[in-house]
Design an enzyme around this catalytic site. Sequence first.
Site, short mmCIF file in Angstrom:
data_model
loop_
_atom_site.label_atom_id
_atom_site.label_comp_id
_atom_site.label_asym_id
_atom_site.label_seq_id
_atom_site.Cartn_x
_atom_site.Cartn_y
_atom_site.Cartn_z
CE LYS A 134 -3.14 2.67 3.03
NZ LYS A 134 -4.00 2.70 4.22
CD GLU A 190 -6.60 5.20 2.34
OE1 GLU A 190 -7.59 5.34 3.07
OE2 GLU A 190 -5.46 5.00 2.78
CE LYS A 248 -6.57 8.96 7.75
NZ LYS A 248 -7.17 7.90 8.59
CG ASP A 293 -5.50 8.02 4.33
OD1 ASP A 293 -6.42 8.59 3.69
OD2 ASP A 293 -5.68 7.03 5.07
CG ASP A 304 -1.88 5.42 4.82
OD1 ASP A 304 -1.74 4.40 5.52
OD2 ASP A 304 -2.96 5.76 4.30
CG ASP A 363 -9.85 7.56 6.47
OD1 ASP A 363 -8.77 7.52 5.83
OD2 ASP A 363 -9.91 7.82 7.68
NE ARG A 383 -10.60 -1.22 4.18
CZ ARG A 383 -11.18 -1.31 5.37
NH1 ARG A 383 -12.32 -1.96 5.50
NH2 ARG A 383 -10.64 -0.76 6.42
N1 BES Z 1 -4.23 4.79 6.83
C1 BES Z 1 -5.36 4.51 7.63
C2 BES Z 1 -5.08 3.54 8.75
C3 BES Z 1 -4.17 4.01 9.85
C4 BES Z 1 -4.70 4.51 11.02
C5 BES Z 1 -2.81 3.89 9.74
C6 BES Z 1 -3.87 4.91 12.04
C7 BES Z 1 -1.99 4.31 10.77
C8 BES Z 1 -2.51 4.80 11.92
C9 BES Z 1 -6.49 3.90 6.78
O1 BES Z 1 -6.51 4.28 5.46
C10 BES Z 1 -7.76 4.30 7.41
O2 BES Z 1 -8.01 5.46 7.47
N2 BES Z 1 -8.55 3.33 7.86
C11 BES Z 1 -9.77 3.60 8.52
C12 BES Z 1 -10.77 2.60 8.06
C13 BES Z 1 -12.18 2.90 8.51
C14 BES Z 1 -12.69 4.13 7.80
C15 BES Z 1 -13.04 1.71 8.23
C16 BES Z 1 -9.54 3.51 10.03
O3 BES Z 1 -8.78 2.63 10.45
O4 BES Z 1 -10.08 4.32 10.76
ZN ZN Z 2 -4.69 4.87 4.64
ZN ZN Z 3 -7.61 6.06 5.14
#
Ligand code: BES
Ligand code: ZN
Ligand code: ZN
Length: 513
Positions: free
Chosen positions: A280, A364, A292, A285, A303, A362, A366
Amino acid sequence: MNMKLLFQDAAGFAVPMLAVFAVDIATGDDAEPLPALLSTSDAVTNAAAKVMASGEFKAGMGETLLLHAPGGLKPERLLLVGLGKAKSLSVDEVRKGGGVAVRIAKLRSLRTIAIAFPEDHALSDEHLDALPGPLVSRALVEGALLADADYDTYKSDRKDTSLLTLSVVAKEAERSARAEIQEGFDEGVIVAEAQNFTRALVNEPGNVLTPTVLGQRAAAMCAEMGLKCEVYSTEKLHELKMGAFWAVSQGSPEPPALIVMTYEPVSGKSDTPVLGLVGKGITFDTGGISIKPAEGMEKMKYDMAGAGAMIGAMRAIAQLKPKVKVIGVVCSAENMPDGKSFKPGDVVTAMSGKTIEIVNTDAEGRLVLADGLHYAKTLGCTHLINAATLTGACVVALGMVNAGLFSNDDATCERFQAAVEISGEKFWRLPCTDDYRELIKSQIADIRNTGGSRWGGATTAAMFLKEFVCDTPWVHLDIAGCAWNDEVKPWIAKGPSGIAVRSIVEWVRSYSA
Ligand code: BES
Ligand code: ZN
Ligand code: ZN
């Protein structure tokens, strides 16, 4: 840095600082600490004898004591480095200990040091069996090189404290052949340099490291290491019908990068597996339209740590030359809110043909991985591994101690866990069995990109990815909690960790027939 492995008595080696390891050999939980030096040099043992007997130094993990002008020794300083209890001693403590020695030297601007290879007659065979020579020399040099890196490249008053010369000095090396110790040492240099390469990429801010620049850095590395590398962008995504990857990219003026790195072994049998390493690579992000919160958003420059891990792993693979074909696929984009962004409620079609309802922009990572994993299969990969800073939920579950490990195939997962035993990294397996399939069911499309549930977020993401790997043996690493060290440790700088590089490289080598 100039790195040497020498076979001689460290006592006669003229150097500004010599580091020697010590362990606590006291048995019983309540026993007073009994520090013992891991050196077979009489001169070194004598020079440290007084302080070792004083009770001032207990040889706890990471504990240090510095002696100036040690009597009877050529080194100008003798640094004792504790590795903790003898009974729990493993190569991991040696790796950290090597790091501690280097961090102490850097703090004092000592740029030429020697570290004594841990040797001892007093330790029982049982203890020494846990320390095979090649793995010790490898861990030692890894720890030292990882500790040498500092992330101050953007400080205008930065002082270069990186080491100029590091010598590892082994006197006897009687339990392993010198050639094996040398081999471990050489491997350690390759793997740690690759991990540092990853760390430097992850450290870069989002305005510097765009997807295009990530592609350029990967291509330059591949050219240097003799790997084939292709970097594609928007047009190729459309041609391949990568609707999920494109959806993430479409809100940014920065074009996406699809990076394909190929390692071909000189002699590979035709029936050997082809390994796919998918990363990834979100260079920033924001969350997109599902934006966010401002607090902590600056961290989201990391990210792309999964992509960084795969590029670093390919760098090591090019040098270690395993007898197995490896293809690295990186899906890189910037996730931004914009009039052209994808939106919650959109339905997109992935390269595999599956339709995806976007619930949260968010989620993204996956999406880009869905197309990356499917694409790797079309390139002929028979086994897949991916790394991604995928979910905050994984951080909630495992903290910053273990990274998440998911797999659809026990044999492949066990192979990875065996690799982790060697790498010394920490991964904890979490489930992604079909019991959790409900989480990604959509009313309108084949699947949706989040569960909308208050639990199981890391597994939900894994279930989503599993839809695209299908029956191909696959390992998914969720490194969200472990890709960035928030605290300074005595053996490593704060900042990007380079997690997963060593384990992935070891997993690949396990297929080298
Ligand atoms: N890049 C983030 C995940 C992340 C969170 C990495 C904290 C490092 C530290 C990912 O893209 C994300 O935002 N995931 C969301 C998914 C949710 C919207 C289902 C998350 O984990 O909040
Ligand atoms: Zn991310
Ligand atoms: Zn994200």
